[in-house]
Design a protein around this motif. Sequence first.
Motif, PDB file in Angstrom:
ATOM      1  N   CYS A 218       7.577  10.049 -45.492  1.00 25.25           N
ATOM      2  CA  CYS A 218       6.893   9.719 -44.236  1.00 25.25           C
ATOM      3  C   CYS A 218       7.916   9.382 -43.152  1.00 25.25           C
ATOM      4  CB  CYS A 218       5.942   8.542 -44.465  1.00 25.25           C
ATOM      5  SG  CYS A 218       5.010   8.027 -43.010  1.00 25.25           S
ATOM      6  N   LEU A 219       8.927   8.632 -43.518  1.00 23.73           N
ATOM      7  CA  LEU A 219       9.960   8.225 -42.562  1.00 23.73           C
ATOM      8  C   LEU A 219      10.749   9.431 -42.051  1.00 23.73           C
ATOM      9  CD1 LEU A 219      12.273   5.153 -42.778  1.00 23.73           C
ATOM     10  CD2 LEU A 219      13.291   7.390 -42.438  1.00 23.73           C
ATOM     11  N   LEU A 220      11.193  10.281 -42.981  1.00 26.03           N
ATOM     12  CA  LEU A 220      11.992  11.447 -42.581  1.00 26.03           C
ATOM     13  C   LEU A 220      11.163  12.437 -41.775  1.00 26.03           C
ATOM     14  CD1 LEU A 220      14.140  12.085 -45.795  1.00 26.03           C
ATOM     15  CD2 LEU A 220      14.761  10.849 -43.708  1.00 26.03           C
ATOM     16  N   SER A 221       9.883  12.531 -42.127  1.00 21.29           N
ATOM     17  CA  SER A 221       8.997  13.418 -41.370  1.00 21.29           C
ATOM     18  C   SER A 221       8.826  12.901 -39.945  1.00 21.29           C
ATOM     19  CB  SER A 221       7.632  13.501 -42.059  1.00 21.29           C
ATOM     20  OG  SER A 221       6.724  14.257 -41.295  1.00 21.29           O
ATOM     21  N   GLU A 222       8.718  11.571 -39.812  1.00 22.36           N
ATOM     22  CA  GLU A 222       8.581  10.973 -38.485  1.00 22.36           C
ATOM     23  C   GLU A 222       9.826  11.243 -37.626  1.00 22.36           C
ATOM     24  OE1 GLU A 222       7.594   8.636 -35.132  1.00 22.36           O
ATOM     25  OE2 GLU A 222       6.394   9.653 -36.658  1.00 22.36           O
ATOM     26  N   ILE A 223      10.984  11.058 -38.230  1.00 21.20           N
ATOM     27  CA  ILE A 223      12.221  11.277 -37.480  1.00 21.20           C
ATOM     28  C   ILE A 223      12.467  12.768 -37.243  1.00 21.20           C
ATOM     29  CG2 ILE A 223      14.741  10.957 -37.527  1.00 21.20           C
ATOM     30  CD1 ILE A 223      14.299   8.398 -39.094  1.00 21.20           C
ATOM     31  N   ILE A 266      18.608  12.608 -35.321  1.00 14.99           N
ATOM     32  CA  ILE A 266      18.299  11.206 -35.010  1.00 14.99           C
ATOM     33  C   ILE A 266      18.216  11.010 -33.498  1.00 14.99           C
ATOM     34  CG2 ILE A 266      19.178   8.831 -35.125  1.00 14.99           C
ATOM     35  CD1 ILE A 266      20.431   9.581 -37.849  1.00 14.99           C
ATOM     36  N   LEU A 267      19.158  11.568 -32.771  1.00 15.77           N
ATOM     37  CA  LEU A 267      19.182  11.413 -31.314  1.00 15.77           C
ATOM     38  C   LEU A 267      18.054  12.190 -30.638  1.00 15.77           C
ATOM     39  CD1 LEU A 267      23.037  11.546 -30.672  1.00 15.77           C
ATOM     40  CD2 LEU A 267      21.530   9.541 -30.588  1.00 15.77           C
ATOM     41  N   LYS A 268      17.614  13.263 -31.267  1.00 16.59           N
ATOM     42  CA  LYS A 268      16.468  13.995 -30.729  1.00 16.59           C
ATOM     43  C   LYS A 268      15.201  13.152 -30.853  1.00 16.59           C
ATOM     44  CE  LYS A 268      13.936  18.367 -31.133  1.00 16.59           C
ATOM     45  NZ  LYS A 268      13.815  19.664 -31.872  1.00 16.59           N
ATOM     46  N   TYR A 269      15.097  12.394 -31.954  1.00 10.73           N
ATOM     47  CA  TYR A 269      13.936  11.513 -32.148  1.00 10.73           C
ATOM     48  C   TYR A 269      14.007  10.323 -31.204  1.00 10.73           C
ATOM     49  CZ  TYR A 269      10.831   8.101 -34.343  1.00 10.73           C
ATOM     50  OH  TYR A 269       9.851   7.167 -34.582  1.00 10.73           O
ATOM     51  N   ASP A 270      15.179   9.726 -31.086  1.00 10.85           N
ATOM     52  CA  ASP A 270      15.355   8.561 -30.226  1.00 10.85           C
ATOM     53  C   ASP A 270      16.690   8.708 -29.491  1.00 10.85           C
ATOM     54  OD1 ASP A 270      15.574   6.142 -28.968  1.00 10.85           O
ATOM     55  OD2 ASP A 270      15.722   4.924 -30.786  1.00 10.85           O
ATOM     56  N   ALA A 271      16.617   9.205 -28.271  1.00 11.92           N
ATOM     57  CA  ALA A 271      17.827   9.475 -27.500  1.00 11.92           C
ATOM     58  C   ALA A 271      18.627   8.199 -27.224  1.00 11.92           C
ATOM     59  CB  ALA A 271      17.467  10.160 -26.187  1.00 11.92           C
ATOM     60  N   SER A 272      17.966   7.050 -27.287  1.00 10.17           N
ATOM     61  CA  SER A 272      18.661   5.781 -27.015  1.00 10.17           C
ATOM     62  C   SER A 272      18.989   5.034 -28.303  1.00 10.17           C
ATOM     63  CB  SER A 272      17.807   4.890 -26.105  1.00 10.17           C
ATOM     64  OG  SER A 272      16.559   4.604 -26.716  1.00 10.17           O
ATOM     65  N   ALA A 273      19.006   5.750 -29.437  1.00 11.78           N
ATOM     66  CA  ALA A 273      19.339   5.117 -30.723  1.00 11.78           C
ATOM     67  C   ALA A 273      20.676   4.395 -30.619  1.00 11.78           C
ATOM     68  CB  ALA A 273      19.381   6.168 -31.824  1.00 11.78           C
ATOM     69  N   LYS A 274      20.714   3.176 -31.140  1.00 10.22           N
ATOM     70  CA  LYS A 274      21.921   2.360 -31.064  1.00 10.22           C
ATOM     71  C   LYS A 274      22.598   2.302 -32.432  1.00 10.22           C
ATOM     72  CE  LYS A 274      20.025  -0.744 -27.500  1.00 10.22           C
ATOM     73  NZ  LYS A 274      18.717  -0.109 -27.363  1.00 10.22           N
ATOM     74  N   ILE A 415       8.556   3.993 -34.153  1.00 16.20           N
ATOM     75  CA  ILE A 415       7.328   3.511 -33.517  1.00 16.20           C
ATOM     76  C   ILE A 415       6.642   2.462 -34.394  1.00 16.20           C
ATOM     77  CG2 ILE A 415       5.046   4.226 -32.679  1.00 16.20           C
ATOM     78  CD1 ILE A 415       6.331   7.018 -32.207  1.00 16.20           C
ATOM     79  N   GLU A 416       6.134   1.402 -33.779  1.00 16.76           N
ATOM     80  CA  GLU A 416       5.588   0.251 -34.507  1.00 16.76           C
ATOM     81  C   GLU A 416       4.499   0.649 -35.498  1.00 16.76           C
ATOM     82  OE1 GLU A 416       3.479  -4.104 -33.666  1.00 16.76           O
ATOM     83  OE2 GLU A 416       4.011  -2.778 -31.989  1.00 16.76           O
ATOM     84  N   ASP A 417       3.552   1.496 -35.076  1.00 15.54           N
ATOM     85  CA  ASP A 417       2.466   1.892 -35.987  1.00 15.54           C
ATOM     86  C   ASP A 417       2.999   2.647 -37.195  1.00 15.54           C
ATOM     87  OD1 ASP A 417       0.621   0.713 -34.362  1.00 15.54           O
ATOM     88  OD2 ASP A 417      -0.036   2.569 -33.379  1.00 15.54           O
ATOM     89  N   ILE A 418       4.020   3.459 -36.983  1.00 17.06           N
ATOM     90  CA  ILE A 418       4.628   4.190 -38.094  1.00 17.06           C
ATOM     91  C   ILE A 418       5.356   3.221 -39.014  1.00 17.06           C
ATOM     92  CG2 ILE A 418       6.284   5.987 -38.737  1.00 17.06           C
ATOM     93  CD1 ILE A 418       3.768   7.041 -37.373  1.00 17.06           C
ATOM     94  N   GLN A 419       6.011   2.222 -38.445  1.00 15.76           N
ATOM     95  CA  GLN A 419       6.657   1.202 -39.269  1.00 15.76           C
ATOM     96  C   GLN A 419       5.631   0.513 -40.170  1.00 15.76           C
ATOM     97  OE1 GLN A 419       9.677  -1.531 -37.899  1.00 15.76           O
ATOM     98  NE2 GLN A 419       9.906  -0.431 -35.958  1.00 15.76           N
TER      99      GLN A 419
END
Length: 471
Positions: A218-223, A266-274, A415-419
Amino acid sequence: MNGHECTEILFSQLERTNRLDSEFYKKNSLAIVKLLEDISAKPLTNLIDVSDGNHMGISDKFTSEGIPYYRGQDIHNFFIDNANPICIDEDTFNISYMQRSHLKKGDVLLSIVGTIGEVALVSKDDKATCNCKLAILRPHDIEKSALIAIYLRTKYGFDQVDKFKRGAVQMGYLLEDMNQILMPEFTDNLEKAITKAIEGVKLLTDRSNKQYSDAEDCLLSEIGIDMSAIANGGVAIKSFSECFLVQNRIDSEFYQPKYDAIIDAILKYDASAKTIDDVATYVFTGECAEEYYNYDSGLCHYVRGTDIHDGMVDIDLEHSVIPEKHNKFVSEGDIITGRVGTIGNFGVIPKELDNSVCSDNVLCFHLPDNYNPNVYALYFNSSVIKELTNRMSRGSVQQRLNQETLRELLVPYIIEDIQKEINNKIMSSFELKIKAECLLECAKTAVEMAIEQSEAIAISWLENKINVLTK
């Protein structure tokens, strides 16, 4: 001698190798042997053939995929097949001197070097082997495998193995002493009850693993990362300024194209990933302990890298320290990982380990409240992020991950709901795992009850536990 740990032994009563160390003749150990002799217990070797694993050096043949090569650190799983061991290739597995260490379904593995007395069961007929730190106990009758494995985990089995350990710097157990381990002659009814319990443990364990695997999917699919689409190998062309002056690495393995593909996803999913360095509240390395104690009031738990398994951190009652001698303490919700050896295992500190001390071979960090620690421990444990963790590890003989390189790992915000959805799957997995561990402990207790009370009482009690825990 009442009230004192003192025993008088005649020379004629010494063990066959004339052991003179006082620990060998502890009152409790002598009482266990006497009880077993009184009920006509027989040598365990009447039921098994004994050997050990490979003695030859094959570390240059280790691979991340292939045929499992189990070592002492893999025996924390009762079902050894659930470990994540180092592997070897088919050609190495088939070398003539490796034949003796090939494992079969029903083999009982016993740790005989270092941490002595840990027990695991081979539950599959897949190709596998092990090193010489594990003894291979092969039952003459595979139907007795579960009972033998559980008996060795009881206080009666463990104490007998433990007292025969020898050595100074590193303790070891000699296979020739195995015929001095006594085991009662249990009936078929108890054997069947224990086998049924272990089948229940296997069912719960498999369901737990499935839930954890579903959470990872589920996590990898989300990302949006598909490892099957990320190819190994290939060529990457990097300038000197992109390599040594930025990453301080010039080894070609570090620059495989698959790593760029993972980071791009990862950056495509969250461009501001830290990075962990940017997002974590704190990051620190644990402390070395000069001596350990069994857990008691006034002490605190000492968390080691070997306690981290599949997102969880085990509570070790045999390694505790005096808190006043330490300065670095972990908190509930911290994420920890091993710094040396098996790299890439992450776990979350539970409430029971709050304010514990962690080993100097452990790295600890804490993420903000909107980053669920269970979800992010799963993120770091995932097959994809393990690729990045292994990439950052250093060393030739023994891999290590230092604090500076850990800080470079990317952490996207999920995303919170996915978490919440992923966390529900993880918590379901943990609940099933706890039930499995409870049933395993019940099987051990039942064997002890059979020795101390009666088999009828033990079987009745165990069947009730099986019915409750496997619902």
